[in-house]
Write an enzyme that holds these catalytic residues in place. Structure first.
Site, PDB file in Angstrom:
ATOM      1  CD  GLU A   1      26.154  37.618  53.489  1.00 22.38           C
ATOM      2  OE1 GLU A   1      25.833  36.563  54.027  1.00 22.38           O
ATOM      3  OE2 GLU A   1      26.945  37.648  52.534  1.00 22.38           O
TER       4      GLU A   1
ATOM      5  CG  ASP B   1      24.307  32.522  49.068  1.00 16.37           C
ATOM      6  OD1 ASP B   1      25.502  32.796  48.922  1.00 16.37           O
ATOM      7  OD2 ASP B   1      23.493  33.325  49.541  1.00 16.37           O
TER       8      ASP B   1
HETATM    9  C1  BGC Z   1      25.916  35.869  49.892  1.00 17.00           C
HETATM   10  C2  BGC Z   1      25.716  35.965  48.396  1.00 17.00           C
HETATM   11  C3  BGC Z   1      27.046  36.084  47.702  1.00 17.00           C
HETATM   12  C4  BGC Z   1      27.928  34.914  48.104  1.00 17.00           C
HETATM   13  C5  BGC Z   1      29.282  34.933  47.437  1.00 17.00           C
HETATM   14  C6  BGC Z   1      26.963  34.841  50.278  1.00 17.00           C
HETATM   15  O1  BGC Z   1      27.293  34.964  51.615  1.00 17.00           O
HETATM   16  O2  BGC Z   1      24.684  35.533  50.491  1.00 17.00           O
HETATM   17  O3  BGC Z   1      24.905  37.068  48.099  1.00 17.00           O
HETATM   18  O4  BGC Z   1      26.867  36.115  46.323  1.00 17.00           O
HETATM   19  O5  BGC Z   1      28.128  34.955  49.506  1.00 17.00           O
HETATM   20  O6  BGC Z   1      30.091  35.921  47.913  1.00 17.00           O
END
Ligand code: BGC
Length: 653
Positions: free
Chosen positions: A543, A347
């Site tokens: 998030e 991630d």
């Molecule tokens: C998130 C992921 C996402 C990634 C790319 C991260 O902050 O947890 O779900 O795919 O960013 O954007």
């Protein structure tokens, strides 16, 4: 010895005796020597510079012949991968293992220079002008730069299209996953994913970082809406349909999907976050082996059976260990036990975030645990150097690197990246009528009727309708986060979108009178309205920024509902939210409650169910708690304090 000393050795006598021509020859030799010396110096300096910058040697190696096995589409993928890997230098292999955010690229030339495997748009990383054509041009330039590398390995371009191609202005914005989960409709979910994939491909995107098959157990978490459900069966089954839809082959090629966030994400404990400002996101889970096997691994089994191309590792910890560092979870369980053959990707900054070691050691640990591609996203040059050093000192085996690269290349071959001619399609499918109609259908199929006191459906001939609330005329709130910007944008501004208010106006008959005010006050009204519709909403969040100790209805919205109650015979409350909200007290006094989730750009879909144009079919994909003491709620519906929830999963009138 100095130069002066050298010349002083020549006898002056001899000198005087030398003829003119000899003198000329002599001075020529001196010149010649110094030219040679300078040349030698230059050659040594350039060579040592190139050796130090070893990655620059790549282009100096010969290009493979046009008939190299890996270039022949008739050859089996395994042979093509083997042939290509055998031609790659260590530097080229490590380059393939890098996923770099487009805003972090120092120079576009770095793509070919380092043989980068993938570039991405982190949420909100878009071209200077946000329209489909600029996206296409930006990605085309990146792809064309990748083809300048020695081996001409095609590049992946990835982003989060978790509810449509939602970074692009003008794209169709579908409901977030929790809404699709409420439809319990595999065919619909697949159609939504096919449409999303079509919009992605027209702009050149070939990797979608979705679906999320997380299992939200606690509505206080800011990412509840990204998952379909907390039920492993529903999550796995809809995840499968979504993956099949995204990876639908079209003219030979397809977009790669990514099941995320492996593993047990959603079961973190409130208050355990590693992030200073978050409460639960990026936190710790303490589930036991049994739960891992029976509850959290099964959706990944489903994803693998749908041939998912990649799996993204979460930023969480399992107990004291970061999941990204766990060889047991990544290699033993995911790759060996479940037989996952695709790309394991980290991630955002996931290898370094919360690592107790320096970046060098963090890279070693994660790659040895089984990571194949690192979402850096910033420090790609350090990554290339560190991994090279780790291989040359034996901390990472060449075999591990070959395995990682083979997996990446295998998926690129399989998705047709090496063979399919760049597709010249019209950008018209982005935000097309067809896709908007599908999105509207998805909205209507995802709205859950929680309560109905003989009020719905409302007749389209109703004379006086009053509408209020923060979500009534706000497409930005309908769409939620991961829409143009990471955290979304509050306001009624998405082009081509329809707010619920507009949807209502378009649905009722011309003879009906629809009035709107944000706060539910209508000072000029002379008689009671037949019906009041309050659309309450959460502000967009993504998030951990959405971690909320008490998710409930905003005070201003509660006032708006009460104001409507004074002047309307019946009041319908529509909730726009990324999770169930605590409404135990309030709902008692409402005639109707509809959970609309985050429906996206088509507010008309909500009007369709309210006015009975389409029947309510959706059911709750997740339990609806009565209070926060009940959290977390297990996937079998058992609450933390054993008390009853407000509505069980599966509820819907
Ligand atoms: C998130 C992921 C996402 C990634 C790319 C991260 O902050 O947890 O779900 O795919 O960013 O954007």
């Amino acid at each position: 010895m100095t130069k002066k000393n050298k010349t002083s050795k020549i006898s002056p006598k001899k000198h005087t005796k030398t003829s003119k021509s000899k003198r000329f020859l002599y001075s020529f030799t001196i010149h010649y020597k110094s030219i040679l010396f300078v040349l030698l110096f230059l050659i040594i300096s350039i060579t040592s510079y190139l050796i130090l910058q070893k990655e620059d040697l790549g282009p100096l190696l010969p290009k493979p012949p046009a008939n190299a096995i890996y270039k022949q589409s008739s050859q089996p993928i395994e042979k093509r991968v083997e042939d290509l890997v055998s031609r790659m230098t260590l530097e080229e292999k490590i380059g393939q293992m890098s996923l770099v955010d487009k805003n972090s690229l120092t120079k576009i030339k770095d793509i070919s220079r380092y043989n980068l495997g993938a570039v991405m748009s982190g949420a909100g990383a878009k071209p200077a002008i946000n329209n489909p054509q600029s996206w296409f041009d930006m990605i085309a330039e990146i792809k064309s730069e990748a083809s300048n590398s020695r081996l001409e390995i095609p590049i992946l371009y990835g982003l989060d299209a978790n509810h449509g191609h939602s970074n692009v202005l003008g794209a169709t914005i579908f409901p977030h996953a929790i809404g699709l989960g409420a439809s319990y409709n595999n065919e619909l979910v697949k159609q939504v994913a096919v449409a999303t994939s079509e919009e992605l491909r027209t702009t050149g995107v070939n990797w979608d970082f979705s679906p999320s098959i997380d299992a939200p157990k606690d509505i206080r978490w800011g990412r509840v809406y990204e998952a379909f459900s907390d039920s492993p069966e529903l999550n796995g089954s809809l995840g499968r349909s979504y993956i099949e839809g995204i990876q639908t082959a079209d003219k030979g090629g397809y977009v790669l999907a990514s099941a995320k966030h492996y593993l047990a994400t959603g079961s973190m404990v409130w208050g355990s976050s590693n992030h200073k400002k978050f409460k639960i996101d990026q936190g710790k889970t303490f589930v036991d082996d049994n739960a891992l096997s029976n509850e959290y691994l099964p959706p990944y089994k489903d994803a693998i059976s749908a041939n998912v191309s990649s799996v993204m590792i979460s930023l969480n910890q399992w107990g004291d260990e970061r999941i990204i560092d766990s060889k047991n979870l990544v290699t033993e369980k995911l790759k060996n036990e479940l037989g996952f053959k695709g790309i394991v990707v980290s991630d955002w900054y996931g290898v370094y975030e919360y690592s107790k070691t320096n970046k060098y050691e963090a890279n070693i640990k994660a790659i040895n645990a089984g990571l194949d591609m690192t979402m850096l996203p910033y420090d790609y040059k350090d990554f290339l150097k560190d991994v090279r050093k780790a291989v040359s000192t034996g901390r990472i085996s060449e075999g591990r690197i070959d395995d990682a690269v083979s997996r990446i290349l295998y998926q690129k071959f399989k998705a047709g990246l090496f063979d399919v001619e760049p597709r010249v399609t019209s950008l018209e499918s982005i935000g097309s009528q067809k896709h908007h109609a599908l999105a509207r259908k998805a909205v209507a199929s995802s709205a859950v009727l929680l309560k109905n006191n003989s009020t719905l459906p409302v007749s389209v001939n109703t004379k006086n309708i009053i509408v209020a609330g923060s979500g009534a005329d706000n497409v930005g709130r309908q769409c939620g986060a991961w829409t143009i910007e990471w955290q979304g944008i509050d306001g009624n501004w998405i082009p081509g979108g329809t707010s619920i208010l507009q949807g209502i106006k378009q649905t009722v008959n011309k003879s009906s009178n629809v009035e709107y005010s944000l706060d539910g006050k209508f000072p000029n009204m002379t008689e009671k309205a037949d019906i009041g519709i309050a659309v309450v909403s959460e502000k967009p969040y993504a998030e951990g920024w959405g971690d909320n100790p008490n998710p409930t209805i905003d005070k201003e919205d509660l006032k708006a509902i009460n104001n409507l109650k004074q002047i309307a015979n019946k009041v319908v409350v529509v909730i726009i939210s990324g999770r169930p909200l605590i409404i135990t007290e309030q709902i008692r006094t409402w005639d109707v409650a509809v959970e609309a989730w985050l429906p996206g750009s088509e507010g008309g879909g909500i009007a369709d169910v309210i006015f009975g144009k389409v029947p309510f079919v959706a059911k709750l994909p997740i339990s609806w708690p009565a209070n926060t003491k009940q959290l977390p709620i297990q996937s079998n519906g058992v609450t933390n304090d054993n008390s009853s929830v407000l509505f069980e999963r599966g509820w819907g009138l």
